[in-house]
Design an enzyme around this catalytic site. Structure first.
Site, PDB file in Angstrom:
ATOM      1  N   TYR A 100     107.164 -45.149  14.746  1.00 38.99           N
ATOM      2  CA  TYR A 100     106.527 -45.400  16.041  1.00 38.99           C
ATOM      3  C   TYR A 100     106.897 -46.771  16.601  1.00 38.99           C
ATOM      4  O   TYR A 100     106.971 -46.940  17.823  1.00 38.99           O
ATOM      5  CB  TYR A 100     105.004 -45.187  15.954  1.00 38.99           C
ATOM      6  CG  TYR A 100     104.691 -43.712  15.880  1.00 38.99           C
ATOM      7  CD1 TYR A 100     104.813 -42.905  17.004  1.00 38.99           C
ATOM      8  CD2 TYR A 100     104.353 -43.110  14.674  1.00 38.99           C
ATOM      9  CE1 TYR A 100     104.591 -41.539  16.946  1.00 38.99           C
ATOM     10  CE2 TYR A 100     104.120 -41.745  14.595  1.00 38.99           C
ATOM     11  CZ  TYR A 100     104.245 -40.965  15.737  1.00 38.99           C
ATOM     12  OH  TYR A 100     104.033 -39.606  15.670  1.00 38.99           O
ATOM     13  N   ARG A 132     110.040 -46.198  18.445  1.00 42.36           N
ATOM     14  CA  ARG A 132     109.816 -45.474  19.705  1.00 42.36           C
ATOM     15  C   ARG A 132     109.165 -46.380  20.743  1.00 42.36           C
ATOM     16  O   ARG A 132     109.450 -46.297  21.931  1.00 42.36           O
ATOM     17  CB  ARG A 132     108.966 -44.234  19.428  1.00 42.36           C
ATOM     18  CG  ARG A 132     109.729 -43.273  18.512  1.00 42.36           C
ATOM     19  CD  ARG A 132     109.040 -41.969  18.383  1.00 42.36           C
ATOM     20  NE  ARG A 132     108.818 -41.395  19.685  1.00 42.36           N
ATOM     21  CZ  ARG A 132     107.821 -40.563  19.956  1.00 42.36           C
ATOM     22  NH1 ARG A 132     106.978 -40.221  19.010  1.00 42.36           N
ATOM     23  NH2 ARG A 132     107.685 -40.072  21.156  1.00 42.36           N
ATOM     24  N   HIS A 137      98.435 -36.358  23.926  1.00 43.60           N
ATOM     25  CA  HIS A 137      98.893 -36.639  22.559  1.00 43.60           C
ATOM     26  C   HIS A 137      98.809 -38.118  22.194  1.00 43.60           C
ATOM     27  O   HIS A 137      99.468 -38.566  21.264  1.00 43.60           O
ATOM     28  CB  HIS A 137     100.321 -36.105  22.365  1.00 43.60           C
ATOM     29  CG  HIS A 137     100.400 -34.609  22.428  1.00 43.60           C
ATOM     30  ND1 HIS A 137     101.566 -33.907  22.578  1.00 43.60           N
ATOM     31  CD2 HIS A 137      99.410 -33.672  22.356  1.00 43.60           C
ATOM     32  CE1 HIS A 137     101.301 -32.598  22.603  1.00 43.60           C
ATOM     33  NE2 HIS A 137     100.009 -32.445  22.475  1.00 43.60           N
ATOM     34  N   GLY A 173     109.285 -30.473  32.518  1.00 43.71           N
ATOM     35  CA  GLY A 173     109.912 -31.036  31.323  1.00 43.71           C
ATOM     36  C   GLY A 173     109.215 -30.782  30.010  1.00 43.71           C
ATOM     37  O   GLY A 173     109.173 -31.658  29.158  1.00 43.71           O
ATOM     38  N   SER A 224     108.881 -27.760  26.781  1.00 36.53           N
ATOM     39  CA  SER A 224     109.344 -26.477  26.246  1.00 36.53           C
ATOM     40  C   SER A 224     108.193 -25.489  26.090  1.00 36.53           C
ATOM     41  O   SER A 224     108.420 -24.311  25.826  1.00 36.53           O
ATOM     42  CB  SER A 224     110.031 -26.698  24.891  1.00 36.53           C
ATOM     43  OG  SER A 224     109.140 -27.349  24.010  1.00 36.53           O
TER      44      SER A 224
HETATM   45  N1  APR Z   1     114.200 -32.990  33.435  1.00 42.38           N
HETATM   46  C1  APR Z   1     113.246 -32.047  33.194  1.00 42.38           C
HETATM   47  N2  APR Z   1     113.181 -31.363  32.022  1.00 42.38           N
HETATM   48  C2  APR Z   1     114.100 -31.648  31.084  1.00 42.38           C
HETATM   49  C3  APR Z   1     115.113 -32.613  31.267  1.00 42.38           C
HETATM   50  C4  APR Z   1     115.151 -33.304  32.530  1.00 42.38           C
HETATM   51  N3  APR Z   1     116.073 -34.234  32.812  1.00 42.38           N
HETATM   52  N4  APR Z   1     115.877 -32.649  30.142  1.00 42.38           N
HETATM   53  C5  APR Z   1     115.337 -31.755  29.287  1.00 42.38           C
HETATM   54  N5  APR Z   1     114.270 -31.141  29.844  1.00 42.38           N
HETATM   55  C6  APR Z   1     113.388 -30.105  29.289  1.00 42.38           C
HETATM   56  C7  APR Z   1     113.980 -29.221  28.210  1.00 42.38           C
HETATM   57  O1  APR Z   1     114.706 -28.130  28.792  1.00 42.38           O
HETATM   58  C8  APR Z   1     112.725 -28.753  27.462  1.00 42.38           C
HETATM   59  O2  APR Z   1     112.164 -27.579  28.054  1.00 42.38           O
HETATM   60  O3  APR Z   1     112.295 -30.769  28.668  1.00 42.38           O
HETATM   61  C9  APR Z   1     111.763 -29.916  27.651  1.00 42.38           C
HETATM   62  C10 APR Z   1     111.556 -30.776  26.418  1.00 42.38           C
HETATM   63  O4  APR Z   1     110.925 -30.007  25.424  1.00 42.38           O
HETATM   64  P1  APR Z   1     110.480 -30.675  24.043  1.00 42.38           P
HETATM   65  O5  APR Z   1     111.585 -31.511  23.506  1.00 42.38           O
HETATM   66  O6  APR Z   1     109.963 -29.596  23.181  1.00 42.38           O
HETATM   67  O7  APR Z   1     109.291 -31.681  24.490  1.00 42.38           O
HETATM   68  P2  APR Z   1     107.766 -31.367  24.775  1.00 42.38           P
HETATM   69  O8  APR Z   1     107.589 -30.003  25.352  1.00 42.38           O
HETATM   70  O9  APR Z   1     107.225 -32.523  25.527  1.00 42.38           O
HETATM   71  O10 APR Z   1     107.158 -31.383  23.311  1.00 42.38           O
HETATM   72  C11 APR Z   1     105.789 -31.155  23.134  1.00 42.38           C
HETATM   73  O11 APR Z   1     105.941 -31.658  20.819  1.00 42.38           O
HETATM   74  O12 APR Z   1     106.921 -32.927  19.172  1.00 42.38           O
HETATM   75  C12 APR Z   1     105.804 -32.738  19.919  1.00 42.38           C
HETATM   76  O13 APR Z   1     104.036 -34.193  20.312  1.00 42.38           O
HETATM   77  C13 APR Z   1     105.364 -33.943  20.705  1.00 42.38           C
HETATM   78  O14 APR Z   1     104.376 -34.056  22.899  1.00 42.38           O
HETATM   79  C14 APR Z   1     105.413 -33.479  22.136  1.00 42.38           C
HETATM   80  C15 APR Z   1     105.251 -31.969  21.998  1.00 42.38           C
END
Ligand code: APR
Length: 230
Positions: free
Chosen positions: A53, A56, A104, A170, A172
């Site tokens: 952390y 980060r 989170h 943004g 997943s």
């Molecule tokens: N603009 C918008 N979306 C984007 C971009 C961009 N420039 N680049 C990537 N993405 C999208 C990807 O296509 C994906 O759908 O952002 C998403 C990122 O997904 P993850 O990496 O899974 O992140 P997130 O959904 O925030 O993860 C959720 O998981 O690991 C834990 O606690 C952590 O808060 C986090 C949680």
């Protein structure tokens, strides 16, 4: 003013230079979640978790908000905006958003390990072994780890239920309960999803999917929102 609720994830900070978690080159490609982001990891190796952390936090301090964060902040002049973010960086606040719920947790807060109500700001980038709360216990990052409760979910769900417009950007949509926030939004409420990838959506009804990165995608959403003014 109409109530606009945004669910954001790592993708909105990608254009600022913070890697996402699950894209190619994402953070979880370089680390095992169970080594750095679980209560078990903390029991096994506090130094490793603190280092993870600290790195980060250092990164988050070295980057700037991008156009996507700025557009969401600018929308406050026309809408009553609540941002529910899964992100632990502070880029929404630094772009000027005034109502941000960190589902989170935050990289910039520490918390007592004996009393969860004792939360302190972290100045600078480093939280060290030996940094203690006023009751004498080691401080941990105030981050919601895998396997932990999400205390702000109830508050976030109440805003989602009350939303007139809902935007997802943004994320997943694979981590619950955050990904379930959209289920609280009323059926007739317009919903926009901005993501260049293929997030998991169970239900495509009334959803406008803009398959673009946050900066250009949110610009398009902003144009669409003219329809909902007045
Ligand atoms: N603009 C918008 N979306 C984007 C971009 C961009 N420039 N680049 C990537 N993405 C999208 C990807 O296509 C994906 O759908 O952002 C998403 C990122 O997904 P993850 O990496 O899974 O992140 P997130 O959904 O925030 O993860 C959720 O998981 O690991 C834990 O606690 C952590 O808060 C986090 C949680």
């Amino acid at each position: 003013m109409k109530k606009l609720v945004v669910l954001s994830g790592a993708g909105i900070s990608a254009e600022s230079g913070i890697p996402t978690f699950r894209d190619a080159g994402g953070l979880w490609e370089g680390y095992r979640v169970e080594d750095v982001a679980t209560p078990d990891a903390w029991r096994k190796d506090r130094a490793l978790v603190l280092d993870f952390y600290n790195e980060r936090r250092k990164k988050a301090l070295s980057v700037e908000p991008n156009r996507g964060h700025e557009i969401l902040a600018e929308l406050e002049s026309r809408f009553d905006v609540t941002i529910v973010t899964q992100n632990v960086d502070n880029l929404h606040e630094r772009a000027g958003s005034s109502h941000v719920i960190h589902l989170h947790g935050s990289l910039f807060e520490s918390r007592s390990t004996v009393d969860e109500n004792l939360v302190y700001p972290i100045k600078g980038w480093e939280l060290k072994l030996g940094d203690k709360c006023e009751k004498g216990s080691q401080l941990r990052p105030n981050i919601v780890w895998f396997g932990e409760m999400v205390p702000k979910m109830e508050e976030a769900a109440a805003y989602a239920q009350d939303a007139d417009i809902f935007i997802v950007v943004g994320t997943s949509m694979v981590v619950y309960p955050a990904a379930g926030l959209i289920e609280y939004v009323r059926r007739e409420v317009p919903k926009f999803i901005v993501d260049p990838g293929s997030p998991e959506f169970r239900d495509a009804r009334d959803i406008v999917f803009i398959r673009e990165k946050a900066s250009t995608g949110l610009e398009k959403v902003r144009e669409e929102l003219h329809k909902f003014l007045g």
